[in-house]
Design an enzyme around this catalytic site. Structure first.
Site, short mmCIF file in Angstrom:
data_model
loop_
_atom_site.label_atom_id
_atom_site.label_comp_id
_atom_site.label_asym_id
_atom_site.label_seq_id
_atom_site.Cartn_x
_atom_site.Cartn_y
_atom_site.Cartn_z
N ASP A 8 0.89 -1.15 0.00
CA ASP A 8 0.00 0.00 0.00
C ASP A 8 0.94 1.22 0.00
O ASP A 8 2.11 1.10 0.38
CB ASP A 8 -0.84 -0.07 1.27
CG ASP A 8 -1.61 1.20 1.52
OD1 ASP A 8 -2.36 1.62 0.64
OD2 ASP A 8 -1.45 1.78 2.61
N ASP A 10 -0.06 5.11 0.83
CA ASP A 10 -0.31 6.07 1.90
C ASP A 10 -0.31 5.37 3.27
O ASP A 10 -1.14 4.50 3.52
CB ASP A 10 -1.68 6.74 1.70
CG ASP A 10 -1.70 7.65 0.47
OD1 ASP A 10 -0.70 8.33 0.24
OD2 ASP A 10 -2.71 7.67 -0.23
N SER A 115 -4.85 5.43 -4.48
CA SER A 115 -4.62 6.85 -4.79
C SER A 115 -4.32 7.11 -6.26
O SER A 115 -3.47 6.45 -6.87
CB SER A 115 -3.46 7.38 -3.94
OG SER A 115 -3.18 8.71 -4.34
P1 B16 Z 1 -6.35 10.19 -3.96
P2 B16 Z 1 -3.66 4.00 -0.26
C1 B16 Z 1 -5.58 5.88 -0.45
O1 B16 Z 1 -4.27 5.44 -0.70
C2 B16 Z 1 -5.64 6.70 0.83
O2 B16 Z 1 -5.40 5.88 1.95
C3 B16 Z 1 -7.00 7.32 0.99
O3 B16 Z 1 -7.04 8.11 2.15
C4 B16 Z 1 -7.32 8.17 -0.25
O4 B16 Z 1 -8.62 8.74 -0.17
C5 B16 Z 1 -7.21 7.29 -1.49
O5 B16 Z 1 -5.92 6.71 -1.55
C6 B16 Z 1 -7.44 8.11 -2.75
O6 B16 Z 1 -6.39 9.01 -2.88
O7 B16 Z 1 -7.34 11.22 -3.53
O8 B16 Z 1 -4.91 10.66 -3.90
O9 B16 Z 1 -6.70 9.58 -5.29
O10 B16 Z 1 -3.64 3.98 1.23
O11 B16 Z 1 -4.55 2.95 -0.90
O12 B16 Z 1 -2.27 4.03 -0.86
MG MG Z 2 -2.80 3.19 3.31
#
Ligand code: B16
Ligand code: MG
Length: 214
Positions: A8, A10, A115
């Site tokens: 992952d 974030d 993300s």
């Molecule tokens: P974005 P991950 C996720 O990343 C985040 O944990 C989540 O908080 C966020 O809303 C989502 O990505 C979308 O991100 O707005 O940058 O497209 O933890 O799956 O790496």
């Molecule tokens: Mg994460």
């Protein structure tokens, strides 16, 4: 036997989770809702659009599709401002030595993130070149807790789901990985990540034996 590891982004490779929280807090305020840390835990790993739907539900309000578009834009613009200064210094502790350890054992490595900003973040923290496969929010139709992102990652790595280990910090991501039939190393507390096969606070000091024991 673990032959591939899917990370992952974030909260695992870098601590962008705090920037998502700050940005969502602003939007929640606009909706008259005070977003708590507990609420934010439920947003981790969830896509931008689904996160907004959840916040609107918690705020007990309905928003038009025009408002939705403008809130999503505002959230991302604020988030992009906060992540402007990301650099190699923002890589979380233990990440680089863990990647080196996987290389030593010929273990394939990929990223599985919800993300849409994943490519730019990986570029800024200087880790993009360390992954053979990067699956992000731009390439999936359903985000975590749906297993799509990790199943796509395992296919692209050429490693069967049963031989993949997912490293995750969010309950939605743990659910996604388990639904994909993969092992999970959770980063955080075991109370929060109940279905992870093993949990650690950081990747610091993880040995190959630790991986084999999962
Ligand atoms: P974005 P991950 C996720 O990343 C985040 O944990 C989540 O908080 C966020 O809303 C989502 O990505 C979308 O991100 O707005 O940058 O497209 O933890 O799956 O790496
Ligand atoms: Mg994460």
């Amino acid at each position: 036997m673990i032959k591939g590891v899917l990370f992952d982004l974030d909260g695992v490779l870098t601590d962008t989770a705090k920037y998502h929280f700050e940005s969502w807090k602003l939007i929640a305020q606009d909706l008259g809702y005070n977003l708590s840390i507990e609420d934010n835990e439920r947003l981790k790993g969830v896509s931008r659009a689904d996160s907004l739907d959840l916040i609107a539900r918690w705020a007990n309000t309905s928003i038009s599709s025009e408002q939705k578009t403008s809130f999503l834009l505002k959230k991302n613009e604020h988030y992009l401002t906060l992540i402007k200064g990301l650099s190699e210094e923002d890589i979380l502790p233990g990440v680089v030595s863990f990647l080196d350890l996987l290389d030593e054992h010929n273990c394939l490595k990929g990223v599985g993130s919800s993300s849409k900003n994943a490519p730019v973040i990986l570029e800024r923290i200087g880790l993009k070149h360390r992954f053979g496969v990067i699956v992000d929010g731009n390439q999936v139709s359903k985000t975590k807790p749906d297993p799509e992102v990790f199943l796509k990652g395992s296919k692209e790595l050429g490693v069967a789901p049963a031989d993949c280990l997912v490293v995750e910090d969010a309950p939605s991501g743990v659910t996604a990985a388990k639904s994909a039939g993969m092992k999970v190393l959770g980063i955080g507390s075991s109370e929060n990540l109940v279905n992870a096969d093993k949990t650690v606070n950081t990747l610091e000091g993880i040995s190959w034996e630790d991986i084999l024991s999962i």
